[in-house]
Design an enzyme around this catalytic site. Sequence first.
Site, PDB file in Angstrom:
ATOM      1  N   LEU A 132      42.746  53.120  42.330  1.00  0.00           N
ATOM      2  CA  LEU A 132      41.233  53.455  41.629  1.00  0.00           C
ATOM      3  C   LEU A 132      41.399  51.980  40.388  1.00  0.00           C
ATOM      4  CD1 LEU A 132      39.220  56.293  40.988  1.00  0.00           C
ATOM      5  CD2 LEU A 132      38.845  54.604  43.286  1.00  0.00           C
ATOM      6  N   LYS A 133      40.312  50.766  41.187  1.00  0.00           N
ATOM      7  CA  LYS A 133      39.969  50.436  39.995  1.00  0.00           C
ATOM      8  C   LYS A 133      38.823  50.538  38.719  1.00  0.00           C
ATOM      9  CE  LYS A 133      38.867  45.209  39.694  1.00  0.00           C
ATOM     10  NZ  LYS A 133      38.608  45.612  38.105  1.00  0.00           N
ATOM     11  N   GLU A 134      39.880  51.701  37.973  1.00  0.00           N
ATOM     12  CA  GLU A 134      39.133  51.728  37.025  1.00  0.00           C
ATOM     13  C   GLU A 134      37.787  50.429  36.086  1.00  0.00           C
ATOM     14  OE1 GLU A 134      38.561  54.975  36.628  1.00  0.00           O
ATOM     15  OE2 GLU A 134      40.023  55.491  37.871  1.00  0.00           O
TER      16      GLU A 134
END
Length: 834
Positions: A132-134
């Site tokens: 996940l691209k935080e």
Amino acid sequence: MDGAQTGYGTGTDLPEVPYEAQDTREVEQLLRALEDAAKRSPPPAYTVRRNRFSVASSKHGSYVDSWKMNDWDYKRKDLPTYARGLFITRDEHKQPSIVVRGYDKFFNVNETPDTWWDKIEKRTQGPYEITLKENGCIIFLSGLADGTLLVCSKSSTGDRDDGEISHSRAGENRLEKQLEQLGKSKQDLARDLYARNITAVAELCDDSFEEHILAYGPEKAGLYLHGINLNLPKFSTYPSVLVQDYARQWGFTKTGLILMQDIGEVRSFLESAAETGAYEGHDVEGFVIRCRMSPKPGSVPYQDYFFKYKFEEPYLMYRQWRECTKAIILERTLNIKKHQAITQEYLKYARDRIAADPGLGQGYCKNHGIIQLRNDFLAHMHLTGAEAARFELVHSEAARAKVTKDVIFVPIATIGCGKTTLAIALGHLFGYGHIQNDDITGSKRPPRFTDMVLDKLKTHRAVIADRNNAQRHERKQILEHVERKFLNATMVALNFVHDDIDAIRAVTHSRVLARGDNHQTIQAGTEMSKVVGIMEGFIQRFEPLDASRPPDNGFHSVIDLSPTAGSRANLEVIVTQLHKLYPNFVKEIPPADAMDAAVEAAINEYTPVLRHKIADRGKNNSPSQPPKHNQPVKQAVKKRPLEYMGVHVATKEVISELERTFSHQKGASYRFFEQLQQAGRVQSHFHVTLMHRASAKERPELWAHYSKMHADAEAAAAATGSVSVMPPEIGKLEVQLERLVSDARVMAIVVRLISQNANAKADDGETQTWTCVNRVSHITVGTRDDSVKPKESNDLLVRWLNEGCTEENGIADVVFEGKPTLHGVVRGVLSRHV
Ligand code: GTP
Ligand code: MG
């Protein structure tokens, strides 16, 4: 996602932990390359910057240097490093070492040619780790030799001068809390990082420090560990399961991870997630995909490789809302690019809320309350984020239904596509107005043309702005002009799709020939050779419509037409599409015989109201009167002079020889060639210049000789009545490719010219010889940018002859294996100016 399968097995079955010590020589080399680029004169095409930070808490290294380049430079192929986030220090013995090593810059799918799906599918290898691209700010953690923990943000470390808390300080505070809970110290972590020669890469997500787009309340806030890189010049990174394991050991928040083996599966997962803009019910910014890649599987080894997949919506819409809200609070100009209707609704709501609660505005500008305000609005509208992003589509259908007048048609075409014919036919059918650019003379034509269109719109429901608009800047001009003066116009592109250029040439040439002199500017009856040149110019300059970006995204609708299909067929497409798009503008489709009659009338009845001389096109001349009964008018034709005499070779063959040579040569020349290709700077036609008119004074007899050959060939062609866009051929030669020579500015192929039959007699009885006046016969492959002219190849090759290839002069050469020979055709090239 935490519970997702690992693909590496579970529990104790973890992959081996990568380790590699730093090689001081390699680091020194990298540092030299950076230092050299930072102070080179003239500077390279990219900019390298060094920022020095003192490390107060460290007894050991007293400073670290952060090295960075401009964001946009990372797409280049010639940088000393691609690390985003790179800190280097020297110890007391002056030995350099990498302290922090960020990821190699990675790009979004489709952002660069390397991240087109077909390339990704061919070149990458699983397992694919989808993380996940935080959405926070990046924090690097690393240990110095003396046990000091270094905490850095993207390219800085330490405290800010203005007393505000810096990103790295916020990261360090957060880290202290997490270590405290585990009973561990910063020094413990520093020692472990140092022993492993790694940088821990985490995302600080904490709305109490700084809000980004996605919400991270107290329960979600933390340092999300997403990567561990070895502190080496090359990019080498831990598998994600080891990153997660490390997160567990040191109290970081884990970054969600999904593992897939198959790229097809990855792609469909990403594309379906993009439809909702959410994963497992939460809005997310996108994913980072970690895998391995080889630019040439089979011959070049795979290396660690990342690419990303950012969701377009509703993320982009949220970002726009945030910026617009700040703009209204700070009384700045609004910039609403997309999602007009829903954004206007949102802003109405936001204005009311901010007016009622001044604290809200103050907090908002410090990035507090952004998400709450947005969620309140969505709840108020009973919409989810994704529905709000789709709102526009639904709304614009309603908006289209309101269109009953004020439509401007903008053709995107080349000469002879049938613009005027269609405009007249539409006039017959619906009484639309018609303004022809060709009817306007004098200076400042574009604004006058557009003003006339707008004027006509006062008395007509719609107007056809009859001009080719073949290039983007022309479309920009009319779209912006109309927007400034008449906001409510509906701009419809009549897009003549130019896919099969040869077929388009054939159809438009024959139409324009048949039209003869029945046109303001293009009078083929009297000036066919010139006319063909002008037509070709438009075809060459044609820039296809790209509705995804400015200026073409400024059209409200686009109707695709075919230049070869015939005006009757195109008329029907226009009418049908208009009825579908704007049902209250074209309420019903006229019967077929009415359309037949309209096109027939347009083709048969039309005579222009004025005529220009071609040479004066665009100049401030007074037009001549139209001839009576379409009689051709004879006009004095001034010939364009010869620009140069050249040997022309097939583009495809040159490119394929270059690619063949580069398939086993990957040095500086290859990187420069790739750079030229990516920047679209490889020439589209290749030739060897025998002589340019610039050297006519030095070699007057030779220039006269070549000019005569050209004139004779032209006369011979004219005698046979042949009409061609190309100047006539005057001979044939073999062109042998010997070496490819380049520096950072220009690339050229050194060639040998071989007469096909050295003893052949030319028509006039003289032995035919081809003299090249340049010191080294060559083909220019391309130049770095417009500031470097192709003739600079001459200077490069002279330097190359004199000095060879050295590190100082930056010249590289590559031999063409087997010295391939290509067929060359000798012909003159005419000057663009009369
Ligand atoms: P420029 O003003 O020169 O840029 O061209 P244009 O795009 O306005 O083309 P125009 O409408 O003048 O068409 C070119 C010629 O082709 C004219 O003589 C038309 O009468 C003719 N023409 C247009 N459509 C058709 C068609 O469907 N079939 C045939 N045979 N001729 C056509
Ligand atoms: Mg026309």
